[in-house]
Motif scaffolding. Structure first.
Motif, PDB file in Angstrom:
ATOM      1  N   GLY A 237       1.471  -1.005   0.085  1.00 24.16           N
ATOM      2  CA  GLY A 237      -0.051   0.192   0.113  1.00 24.16           C
ATOM      3  C   GLY A 237       1.162   1.331   0.156  1.00 24.16           C
ATOM      4  N   ASN A 238       1.752   1.313   0.262  1.00 25.59           N
ATOM      5  CA  ASN A 238       2.905   2.490   0.838  1.00 25.59           C
ATOM      6  C   ASN A 238       3.831   2.667  -0.600  1.00 25.59           C
ATOM      7  OD1 ASN A 238       3.167   4.142   3.636  1.00 25.59           O
ATOM      8  ND2 ASN A 238       2.586   1.592   4.215  1.00 25.59           N
ATOM      9  N   LEU A 239       3.482   1.723  -1.175  1.00 24.06           N
ATOM     10  CA  LEU A 239       4.273   1.851  -2.900  1.00 24.06           C
ATOM     11  C   LEU A 239       2.893   2.934  -3.491  1.00 24.06           C
ATOM     12  CD1 LEU A 239       4.728  -1.377  -3.754  1.00 24.06           C
ATOM     13  CD2 LEU A 239       6.618  -0.087  -3.267  1.00 24.06           C
ATOM     14  N   ASP A 275      -5.954   3.085   4.929  1.00 27.56           N
ATOM     15  CA  ASP A 275      -5.296   3.467   5.998  1.00 27.56           C
ATOM     16  C   ASP A 275      -5.033   5.013   5.811  1.00 27.56           C
ATOM     17  OD1 ASP A 275      -2.558   2.974   7.649  1.00 27.56           O
ATOM     18  OD2 ASP A 275      -1.740   4.046   5.836  1.00 27.56           O
ATOM     19  N   ARG A 276      -5.340   5.772   4.647  1.00 24.58           N
ATOM     20  CA  ARG A 276      -5.490   7.049   4.088  1.00 24.58           C
ATOM     21  C   ARG A 276      -5.503   7.637   5.321  1.00 24.58           C
ATOM     22  NH1 ARG A 276      -5.439   8.794  -1.804  1.00 24.58           N
ATOM     23  NH2 ARG A 276      -7.428   7.903  -0.890  1.00 24.58           N
ATOM     24  N   ARG A 277      -6.907   7.252   5.247  1.00 25.55           N
ATOM     25  CA  ARG A 277      -8.514   8.171   5.668  1.00 25.55           C
ATOM     26  C   ARG A 277      -7.772   7.961   7.324  1.00 25.55           C
ATOM     27  NH1 ARG A 277     -11.663   5.968   2.014  1.00 25.55           N
ATOM     28  NH2 ARG A 277     -12.357   3.954   3.645  1.00 25.55           N
ATOM     29  N   THR A 309       1.321  15.066   4.486  1.00 27.37           N
ATOM     30  CA  THR A 309       2.189  14.070   3.796  1.00 27.37           C
ATOM     31  C   THR A 309       1.329  14.101   3.085  1.00 27.37           C
ATOM     32  OG1 THR A 309       1.761  12.490   4.677  1.00 27.37           O
ATOM     33  CG2 THR A 309       3.633  13.513   5.833  1.00 27.37           C
ATOM     34  N   GLU A 310       1.793  14.049   1.451  1.00 28.12           N
ATOM     35  CA  GLU A 310       1.818  14.065   0.307  1.00 28.12           C
ATOM     36  C   GLU A 310       0.945  12.100   0.454  1.00 28.12           C
ATOM     37  OE1 GLU A 310      -0.020  15.531  -1.783  1.00 28.12           O
ATOM     38  OE2 GLU A 310       0.659  16.793  -0.811  1.00 28.12           O
ATOM     39  N   ARG A 311      -0.216  11.984   0.481  1.00 25.81           N
ATOM     40  CA  ARG A 311      -0.633  10.369  -0.155  1.00 25.81           C
ATOM     41  C   ARG A 311      -1.358  10.372  -1.112  1.00 25.81           C
ATOM     42  NH1 ARG A 311      -0.434   6.660   4.199  1.00 25.81           N
ATOM     43  NH2 ARG A 311       0.136   8.076   6.539  1.00 25.81           N
TER      44      ARG A 311
END
Length: 311
Positions: A237-239, A275-277, A309-311
C-alpha cells in the motif's frame, strides 16, 4: 522516514556530543515555545513524529546525524525502560540475520525530571533509500531489491517480533539491505504482551483519546506488524504513497511467494485508501489539539507534529 538524507550502515555506533544534542533540544524547545518550527532542520517525516538533521559539520555545514525526537518521558525510569525495549528489539532483528543501522538512544533532562529522548543514527545520502533506488532502477536491479525486501521481511516476522517493512524504512546498496526505523520497538514477550509502553504512542494525542488509543487502537495497529500478510499489505500500500504504482504488481507477486492467502492489487488499493483516511484523521486531531493549546489556552504545545504528507 523520508526526505533529505537517510541513516546509513556503519561499523561503529554514531557519536553525537552531549552539548551538540543539548543545542538541538534548545532549538526544539524554542520552536515549541514560539509556535514556529521553520528553523528546525527537518530531515523527514513519520506518522507520529519527525526526524531532525544535526549538527552542522564545522567544515562543510552538512548535518551528520538523523535525530528522531520522541515524546518526553515523564521520569528517568520510563526512559530507561524504553532503552531496554529498544535494545531488545534491535537484538531480536539482528538475530534474524537483518542488518540494522547503528542506533543510539540519547536523552536530555528537562525541568521537572522529564527526559527528552532522541533516537540517533548516522546519515547517508538519500539516493540509497529504497524508494529512490527503486524509482531509478532498471528491471534486473528492481527485481533484486524487491526480492531482498520481501525475503528479509518474511524471515523476520513472527509471533513475538514485528516489522514496519514499508520501503522508506530500508537502505539498499545494490547488494544488501539495512533497516533504519526502530524507534517503535515491535516486540512481544512469551505471553504475548507488547513490551513497548503504549503511552509513548498515546501521549501526543488529546487527553480524551489516550485511554481508547492505549486500550483498543494502538494494540490493533501494532499487532498488524507481526502478521506477515498484514505487513505485506501495508508495504504494498505504501508504494502508492511513494508514487511507485508501476512496481505494485511485482511486489504483490513477490509477497505472495511467502503467503498462503495471496494478496491482490485491488485489495492493496482498498487497504491504502482506508489507511490513508485513518492516519489523516489522527493527524487532524493532533493539529486541532495543537491549535486549541496554542490559540485558546495560550500555552506551548509540547509535541513536534509530522506535518501533512502527500498520500
Amino acid at each position: 522516514m523520508s526526505g533529505g538524507a537517510s541513516p546509513a550502515p556503519s561499523s561503529s555506533p554514531p557519536r553525537l556530543g552531549d552539548e551538540e544534542l543539548a543545542d538541538l533540544e534548545r532549538l526544539v524547545g524554542q520552536a515549541l515555545r514560539s509556535a514556529d518550527e521553520e528553523a528546525l532542520p527537518i530531515l523527514g517525516y513519520g506518522e507520529i513524529s519527525l526526524v531532525l538533521a544535526w549538527p552542522p559539520a564545522p567544515s562543510t555545514g552538512e548535518r551528520r546525524f538523523a535525530c528522531k525526537r520522541l515524546p518526553a518521558f515523564g521520569t528517568d525510569a520510563l526512559f530507561e525502560r524504553y532503552r531496554e525495549t529498544l535494545r531488545d528489539y534491535i537484538a531480536a532483528l539482528e538475530a534474524t540475520g537483518m542488518h540494522v543501522v547503528p542506533t543510539e538512544l540519547r536523552g536530555v533532562e528537562l525541568p521537572g525530571g522529564a527526559v527528552a529522548g532522541y533516537v540517533v543514527q548516522p546519515i547517508l545520502p538519500s539516493e540509497q533509500l529504497a524508494p529512490a533506488v527503486l524509482a531509478a532502477a532498471g528491471q534486473a536491479d528492481a527485481v533484486a531489491l524487491i526480492e531482498a525486501v520481501t525475503s528479509q521481511t518474511a524471515a523476520t516476522i513472527g509471533p513475538h517480533l514485528g516489522l514496519d517493512a514499508q520501503l522508506s524504512n530500508w537502505i539498499w546498496d545494490g547488494e544488501a539491505l539495512t533497516y533504519i526505523d526502530v524507534s517503535t520497538p515491535l516486540i512481544w514477550d512469551a505471553s504475548g504482551r507488547c513490551l513497548l509502553d503504549l503511552e509513548l504512542i498515546a501521549q501526543p494525542f488529546p487527553p480524551p483519546l489516550r485511554w481508547p488509543l492505549r486500550r483498543f487502537l494502538a494494540p490493533r495497529i501494532l499487532d498488524g506488524y507481526r502478521d506477515l500478510r498484514g505487513v505485506f499489505l501495508d508495504l504494498c500500500g505504501n508504494l502508492l504513497k511513494a508514487r511507485l504504482d508501476r512496481r505494485l504488481p511485482e511486489f504483490v507477486a513477490a509477497a505472495n511467494e511467502h503467503l498462503a492467502e495471496p494478496l491482490t492489487v485491488a485489495e492493496v488499493e482498498r487497504y491504502y485508501r482506508s489507511d490513508r483516511r485513518l492516519w489523516a484523521a489522527l493527524l487532524w486531531l493532533r493539529m486541532l489539539d495543537r491549535a486549541w493549546q496554542r490559540n485558546v489556552r495560550r500555552r506551548a504545545y509540547p509535541y513536534l507534529l509530522p506535518g501533512r504528507t502527500e498520500r
